[in-house]
Design an enzyme around this catalytic site. Structure first.
Site, PDB file in Angstrom:
ATOM      1  CB  SER A 177      18.192  12.204  25.396  1.00 52.24           C
ATOM      2  OG  SER A 177      17.876  13.351  24.638  1.00 52.24           O
ATOM      3  CG  ASP A 217      15.634   9.620  20.300  1.00 52.69           C
ATOM      4  OD1 ASP A 217      15.304   9.819  21.480  1.00 52.69           O
ATOM      5  OD2 ASP A 217      16.101  10.501  19.555  1.00 52.69           O
ATOM      6  CG  MET A 256      15.456  15.622  15.106  1.00 52.53           C
ATOM      7  SD  MET A 256      14.778  15.587  16.774  1.00 52.53           S
ATOM      8  CE  MET A 256      16.274  15.817  17.715  1.00 52.53           C
ATOM      9  N   GLY A 300      10.344   8.094  24.356  1.00 55.65           N
ATOM     10  CA  GLY A 300       9.481   7.303  25.232  1.00 55.65           C
ATOM     11  C   GLY A 300      10.114   6.000  25.693  1.00 55.65           C
ATOM     12  CG  HIS A 353      20.602  11.092  21.769  1.00 55.68           C
ATOM     13  ND1 HIS A 353      20.810  10.479  20.542  1.00 55.68           N
ATOM     14  CD2 HIS A 353      19.465  11.813  21.633  1.00 55.68           C
ATOM     15  CE1 HIS A 353      19.824  10.801  19.720  1.00 55.68           C
ATOM     16  NE2 HIS A 353      18.996  11.623  20.349  1.00 55.68           N
ATOM     17  CG  MET A 410      15.209  19.567  17.973  1.00 54.96           C
ATOM     18  SD  MET A 410      13.742  19.482  19.025  1.00 54.96           S
ATOM     19  CE  MET A 410      14.137  18.029  20.010  1.00 54.96           C
ATOM     20  CG  HIS A 469      18.494  12.862  16.729  1.00 55.18           C
ATOM     21  ND1 HIS A 469      17.381  12.640  17.517  1.00 55.18           N
ATOM     22  CD2 HIS A 469      18.052  12.750  15.445  1.00 55.18           C
ATOM     23  CE1 HIS A 469      16.335  12.396  16.748  1.00 55.18           C
ATOM     24  NE2 HIS A 469      16.709  12.470  15.491  1.00 55.18           N
ATOM     25  N   GLY A 529      10.910  16.047  18.161  1.00 54.89           N
ATOM     26  CA  GLY A 529      10.692  17.459  18.463  1.00 54.89           C
ATOM     27  C   GLY A 529      10.655  17.758  19.953  1.00 54.89           C
ATOM     28  N   GLY A 537      15.782  10.172  27.709  1.00 52.71           N
ATOM     29  CA  GLY A 537      15.805  11.532  28.253  1.00 52.71           C
ATOM     30  C   GLY A 537      15.229  11.544  29.647  1.00 52.71           C
ATOM     31  CG  ASP A 595      17.673  15.067  21.003  1.00 54.41           C
ATOM     32  OD1 ASP A 595      17.696  14.276  20.044  1.00 54.41           O
ATOM     33  OD2 ASP A 595      17.432  14.711  22.178  1.00 54.41           O
ATOM     34  CG  MET A 640      12.884   9.500  15.227  1.00 57.16           C
ATOM     35  SD  MET A 640      14.079   9.847  16.523  1.00 57.16           S
ATOM     36  CE  MET A 640      13.070  10.700  17.739  1.00 57.16           C
TER      37      MET A 640
HETATM   38  C1  DX5 Z   1      12.927  13.788  20.713  1.00 54.54           C
HETATM   39  C2  DX5 Z   1      14.406  13.585  20.923  1.00 54.54           C
HETATM   40  C3  DX5 Z   1      14.733  12.632  22.002  1.00 54.54           C
HETATM   41  C4  DX5 Z   1      14.251  13.022  23.375  1.00 54.54           C
HETATM   42  C5  DX5 Z   1      13.806  11.764  24.066  1.00 54.54           C
HETATM   43  O1  DX5 Z   1      12.704  14.426  19.506  1.00 54.54           O
HETATM   44  O2  DX5 Z   1      15.008  13.121  19.732  1.00 54.54           O
HETATM   45  O3  DX5 Z   1      16.119  12.307  22.037  1.00 54.54           O
HETATM   46  O4  DX5 Z   1      15.205  13.653  24.163  1.00 54.54           O
HETATM   47  O5  DX5 Z   1      13.250  12.090  25.291  1.00 54.54           O
HETATM   48  P1  DX5 Z   1      12.413  11.041  26.164  1.00 54.54           P
HETATM   49  O6  DX5 Z   1      13.318   9.889  26.458  1.00 54.54           O
HETATM   50  O7  DX5 Z   1      12.042  11.816  27.366  1.00 54.54           O
HETATM   51  O8  DX5 Z   1      11.221  10.615  25.336  1.00 54.54           O
HETATM   52 ZN    ZN Z   2      17.084  12.338  19.761  1.00 57.91          ZN
END
Ligand code: DX5
Ligand code: ZN
Length: 222
Positions: A9, A174, A69, A176, A34, A38, A67, A145, A196, A36, A140
């Site tokens: 990510s 996606d 958001m 943690g 991936h 937002m 993705h 976020g 990520g 993100d 998720m």
């Molecule tokens: C969070 C994103 C994720 C994020 C994950 O809203 O959608 O893609 O980058 O990051 P990690 O893997 O560090 O939790």
């Molecule tokens: Zn994401």
């Protein structure tokens, strides 16, 4: 079940060296990335729009899994596709049940693969009737976020229920996702792992990716 794919990510990448970070993902063996997006409205954070995705597109040949958001994903789907998105994942919470079929069609006609994303407290079963019309679903495992949050284990039964109802659907997770949680979600039936921090902060991202993609479901499901 399909082979496991790890998607770095880019939210955790160093954007001052974006092209090098994309090369680092490729060198580590990533086959899909991936991205993100937002809007500061659907989620309480802002990232970037099609302009940056276009820059990524110029720097890598890997498929870009975008993705969204954002509160009005349909309005911007074509812009993200033109910028180079290979897959566009929209949140069911942003669209709502009445408009979801139309939204899926509107993303599909851009030529992108279509994904549906679910927040941790959204029950996917209500949306099962639409799953045969999409290319992937994404759970998720944190509230979207921000990167670097802790995995929410309460999502696990939803992954399991979806895998047993849809044996060949691509199921992405996606938030943690790391060395501790990967064996759990793979056992639940996830086959696409967005990572990520776990990828970008690992001293050996290639080793991490190889380890994760070789992960097998534990024999007895928890
Ligand atoms: C969070 C994103 C994720 C994020 C994950 O809203 O959608 O893609 O980058 O990051 P990690 O893997 O560090 O939790
Ligand atoms: Zn994401």
């Amino acid at each position: 079940m399909a082979a496991i794919t790890v998607l770095p990510s880019l939210l955790s990448a160093d954007f001052s060296r974006l092209a090098e970070e994309l090369e680092r993902c490729e060198a580590a063996g990533a086959r899909r990335l991936h991205v993100d997006v937002m809007d500061g409205h659907f989620v309480p954070n802002l990232t970037f729009g099609p302009f940056i995705i276009e820059a990524m597109r110029r720097s890598t040949k890997l498929p870009l899994d975008v993705h969204l958001m954002i509160s009005d994903p349909v309005r911007y789907a074509r812009d993200f596709r033109s910028a180079g998105a290979d897959a566009i994942t929209i949140h069911v919470e942003a669209v709502g049940p009445r408009d979801i079929a139309t939204a899926i069609d509107r993303v599909r006609v851009t030529g992108a693969q279509v994904g549906l994303a679910f927040n941790p407290d959204t029950d996917p079963e209500l949306w099962f009737p639409h799953f045969h019309t999409v290319d992937l679903v994404m759970f998720m495992t944190v509230y979207p976020g921000f990167g670097g949050q802790a995995f929410i284990p309460q999502v696990r039964p939803r992954i399991r229920a979806t895998r047993s109802a849809f044996p060949s659907l691509a199921i992405q997770v996606d938030g943690g996702i790391n060395r501790d949680t990967i064996p759990l979600v793979v056992t639940d039936g996830a086959d696409r792992l967005v990572t990520g921090n776990a990828f970008f902060k690992d001293a050996d991202p290639a080793g991490f990716l190889r380890w994760a993609e070789a992960c097998k479901p534990a024999r007895s499901r928890e």
